[in-house]
Structure formats: C-alpha cells, structure tokens
Enzyme design. Structure first.
Site, short mmCIF file in Angstrom:
data_model
loop_
_atom_site.label_atom_id
_atom_site.label_comp_id
_atom_site.label_asym_id
_atom_site.label_seq_id
_atom_site.Cartn_x
_atom_site.Cartn_y
_atom_site.Cartn_z
N ASP A 121 12.39 198.87 -2.72
CA ASP A 121 11.93 198.31 -1.47
C ASP A 121 10.66 199.00 -0.94
O ASP A 121 10.19 199.97 -1.35
CB ASP A 121 12.97 198.78 -0.27
CG ASP A 121 14.23 197.54 -0.36
OD1 ASP A 121 14.15 196.64 -1.17
OD2 ASP A 121 15.33 197.69 0.29
N LYS A 143 10.80 193.63 0.75
CA LYS A 143 10.35 192.15 1.80
C LYS A 143 9.48 192.97 2.80
O LYS A 143 9.22 194.00 3.18
CB LYS A 143 11.65 191.95 2.33
CG LYS A 143 12.54 191.56 1.58
CD LYS A 143 14.15 191.21 2.31
CE LYS A 143 15.03 190.62 1.51
NZ LYS A 143 15.82 192.02 1.06
N MET A 254 13.16 198.52 13.65
CA MET A 254 12.66 197.26 13.42
C MET A 254 12.44 196.29 14.45
O MET A 254 12.57 195.41 14.68
CB MET A 254 13.34 196.24 12.37
CG MET A 254 13.62 197.11 11.04
SD MET A 254 14.94 196.10 9.94
CE MET A 254 16.43 196.56 10.99
#
Length: 342
Positions: A121, A143, A254
C-alpha cells in the site's frame, strides 16, 4: 546474519530442490549474479564448481548434499548455507506500522524476507522493499484519495491468484491490518478461496503517530481511555453525541477531509469549544508537522496550514501534554548524560 553483496557478473551455484531454493535463486539473481541451479545431489560433480564464486546450499532435507562442503573446500569456493523457502500457496497480511521501516516488527521483517510476491500500500514502508524482500516481485496496489487504480476486489483476486500459483504472498499494509486496513475482508476472501492466511499485527498509527508528536493517548489524571474513529466518511449526529459523552481522547484516522463536519458535530453535541485538537501530518517522516488549536478554531488553523492527508487527528486534554512530555524526555536525556559523565 544478513549481508548485502554486489554479485554482478559472478557465477553462483544454488543447490536444493526447486521449491526449497526458489527464494535463494531470486535473491542471488537480484544481486546481479548468474545463477546455476542443481536440484538433486545425484547430479553433482566437482566440475560444476569451476568458475563459481559462491555456492549456496539450501537445506531441503536431503542428506546427499554432504558431498558439497568437501568439494567446495577443495575448489576454494565460498559456501553459504540457506534455509529452505517457506511453503508457497499462502498469504500473510503484514502490518507495516506508520510508514517507517524502523517500526516493522521482527515477524514482519521475516515475512518479507520469505516473500515471493509483495502487494503493498501507499502508506506502508515500501521505499526499501527491494532490500527488505530481496528478489520478490513488488506490486504497488496503493490507493490515494479519489484515485483507486487497483480496486479492493481486484487486490483480493490478485492475492488469491498468486497464492494458487504456488507463491508465498505478503500483503503489506500501513499501520495494523485490522485497524481500518480492510485486513478482515482480505483474510475472509482468502479463507473462502481455501488459501491459508496468517496475520502479522503492526504498530497502529492511532497510537504511534500521536506519540511521534509527543502526545500520549492516555495520561494519568488526564485521560484514562481513548477511542479510535475512522474519518473517511462524516459521522452521524448519534455518533457525535456518543463521542462527546465518552470523555477521554478521540483519535481520528483519515480525518482531514471530514474535519469541518467532525468539529461542528462535536460542538453541537456539547463538547467544549476550547477542547485542544492536534493534526499530526506525515507521522515519522522527515516532513512530519503538527498543527494545534482548539475545537472552535481547528478548521481555520488546519486550512491556514494547508493540512493534508495522511494525518491523524487527536482531540482531548492530552494534546496539552505534548510540550511537557518532550521537555521531560529532554530532561531525562540530560540526566543520563550527566550520570555518564560522573
């Protein structure tokens, strides 16, 4: 003992069954060597060592390889012994911590060394993967906000296909794979496909990144609990009320994009306007930065500082401890220096 060697142009003989020796073969090829393989001691002759700089004996359990050390001594060829590669056809979900390889666990490092393929990742410690997983195929499936070049379903499919092809697969994720890392989904997908899966826990950024900024998520007589929340989507009014009523520390992962909704929702739910808030960006990197304000002013402060993901939000009285914790650490370091001088 782990050594890094430049074997460009050198000839290396790797002995052992194909399955047991597959990792060693890839590793020596990645070091630049011309690799020759011998899968059975029945085919060994001393002449195979002519022009060879190094022989790597992979322990595949065959006692017939006892002839190799004697022949290497006679030909003055350096012999190194290698462990057999871990069985293929399996997946290991590895938590890589908050992004610095110094916080990889010993078990994570072992899994990477044994990997045939690594799917990693964006927030995982991937800068030196060619060294941490020598010879492995490295596949970026990370991502980014608003940009998912490889979707979650496709990632799971790639892992399963690679394991079915006989590879030892590592799925390297930032933080801990089971803390907002979709590791549970990936483990379930492998299980449904009949693929053995192992989980290696990692250091979660929910604790490590505040610590990097000097903020303890709990502190005696300040906070005896902390709650970890995903800020990927705005919370509901009920969730705001629940968080505001819990007390303690709130850690949001996040959460930069939803910070305005979070701050407004907590205020409506009754949280004090002067509650300290910190935004810790890019924890443990060279560009780590902390922006501190209170609940009423954090949105303006974060906008003025142009705060961006990845970042961890910390809401609670523990934010006030950041300066004192750093000062105490400096005092302890100074005390240690004085004691050494005595």
């Amino acid at each position: 003992m782990n050594l890094t060697a430049d074997l460009t142009g050198q000839h290396v003989l790797v002995t052992g069954s194909a399955a047991a020796a597959r990792r060693a073969v890839r590793r020596y090829r990645s070091a630049g060597a011309t690799v020759h393989t011998l899968t059975s001691p029945a085919g060994f002759t001393p002449g195979l060592l002519d022009g060879v700089a190094l022989a790597a004996a992979v322990d595949d359990g065959d006692a017939g390889w006892a002839v190799l050390p004697v022949a290497c001594r006679r030909h003055r060829v350096l012999l190194v012994r290698e462990k057999a590669a871990a069985p293929g056809g399996q997946v290991t979900l590895v938590g890589g911590g908050p992004g610095t390889e110094e916080l990889l666990t010993a078990r994570a490092l072992e899994a990477l060394r044994e990997a045939d393929v690594v799917f990693y990742d964006r927030l995982a410690p991937h800068r030196n993967l060619d060294r941490l997983a020598p010879g492995a195929e490295l596949v970026d499936v990370g991502k980014r906000p608003g940009h998912h070049p490889v979707g979650q379903a496709r990632i799971e499919q790639l892992m399963i296909e690679s394991a079915r092809a006989g590879h030892n697969v590592v799925r390297l994720k930032g933080g801990d794979p089971f803390v907002f890392g979709r590791g549970g989904e990936e483990a379930a997908s492998c299980a449904r496909a009949g693929i053995p899966v192992t989980v290696v826990s990692g250091v979660t950024s929910a604790i490590a990144v505040p610590a990097a900024a000097g903020i303890p998520v709990t502190h005696r007589e300040v906070s005896h609990l902390f709650t970890v929340v995903s800020g990927h989507q705005p919370l509901t009014s009920e969730e705001h009320e629940h968080l505001a009523g819990l007390g303690g520390t709130i850690v949001v992962l996040m959460g930069v994009g939803t910070l305005p909704q979070l701050a407004a929702g907590l205020r409506r739910a009754g949280m004090r306007a002067d509650m300290p808030v910190a935004v810790v960006e890019r924890g443990y990197s060279d560009s780590q930065r902390t922006t501190v304000s209170d609940l009423s002013g954090i949105v303006t402060a974060a906008a003025a500082a142009r705060c961006k993901s990845p970042a961890v939000l910390v809401i609670g009285e523990v934010v006030r401890q950041a300066g004192s914790c750093r000062a105490q650490a400096a005092q302890l370091a100074g005390l240690a220096g004085r004691l050494e001088a005595v």
